[in-house]
Design an enzyme around this catalytic site. Structure first.
Site, PDB file in Angstrom:
ATOM      1  CG  ASP A  49      -2.042  -1.012   1.110  1.00 17.26           C
ATOM      2  OD1 ASP A  49      -2.261  -1.521   0.001  1.00 17.26           O
ATOM      3  OD2 ASP A  49      -2.692  -1.295   2.129  1.00 17.26           O
ATOM      4  CG  ASP A 149      -0.028  13.354  22.151  1.00 15.69           C
ATOM      5  OD1 ASP A 149      -0.098  14.246  23.025  1.00 15.69           O
ATOM      6  OD2 ASP A 149       0.556  12.274  22.340  1.00 15.69           O
TER       7      ASP A 149
END
Length: 207
Positions: A49, A149
């Site tokens: 991928d 985050d």
């Protein structure tokens, strides 16, 4: 008898992909992708991928269909590793249109950066403290303060990679949606993200 087609072929550096590349060159009419006018009707991509996404960026201006053959691990974007009747498989493959994300960022110094992403766009904190981000969808503020985050916006093509590792959903390639996924959210603690139309405008502001 099916009419032969010209194909261009690229492979990653793995032994499996390189072996498949040699077989395809022996059996089919393969043209050089580096030439300005190849006459190719499709680009065969041998790898995983990640290599497919890399190849899409490199050759999307050729405006040719890409046909992936899985020589990697997950292979969410790829077809099974079968080289027989390749021309027939390409001709009768079910096509999927990918809609890349258009990322537009304004930096603190005023510099503007733009890019296209077939997999995801991510915003990460750079300091020791958690980031505070305001999220607006189609010019409407949906989260006044997301403490985390970072945030990721993923296409179906990128949904099985970092998005999935971060707890985001796997999206079928034909689905016209994108995933908005928080990275290690602290507040709102139970918010795990959202599915949005692929044409949505998402504005992430550092606050």
């Amino acid at each position: 008898i099916m009419q032969k087609i010209k194909i261009a072929c690229v492979a990653d550096n793995s032994p499996r992909a390189q072996a498949a590349f040699k077989e395809i060159k022996k059996a089919y009419d393969v043209v050089e992708i580096s030439k300005r006018r190849t006459g190719a009707e499709a680009i065969v991509v041998l790898g995983g991928d990640g290599f497919m996404l890399q190849t899409l960026h490199a050759y999307m201006k050729m405006k040719l269909p890409f046909y992936g053959i899985n020589c990697g691990t997950v292979g969410f974007l790829m077809n099974e590793a079968v080289l027989e009747n390749l021309e027939y498989r390409i001709k009768h493959a079910r096509s999927t249109v990918l809609y890349p994300l258009h990322m537009y960022a304004r930096c603190l110094n005023g510099k503007i950066v733009q890019a296209l992403a077939f997999n995801e766009v991510s915003l990460f904190r750079q300091g020791r403290q958690a980031a505070k981000i305001r999220v607006a969808i189609d010019h409407v503020v949906r989260l006044n303060e997301l403490i985390c985050d970072g945030v990721m916006i993923s296409t179906p093509a990128g949904s099985t990679a970092y998005n999935f590792s971060a707890g985001g959903p796997i999206i079928p390639l034909g689905a016209n949606v994108i995933a908005l996924t928080p990275l290690i959210p602290f507040r709102p603690r139970r918010w795990r993200g959202a599915m949005l139309p692929h044409g949505a405008s998402i504005n992430l502001s550092i606050i």
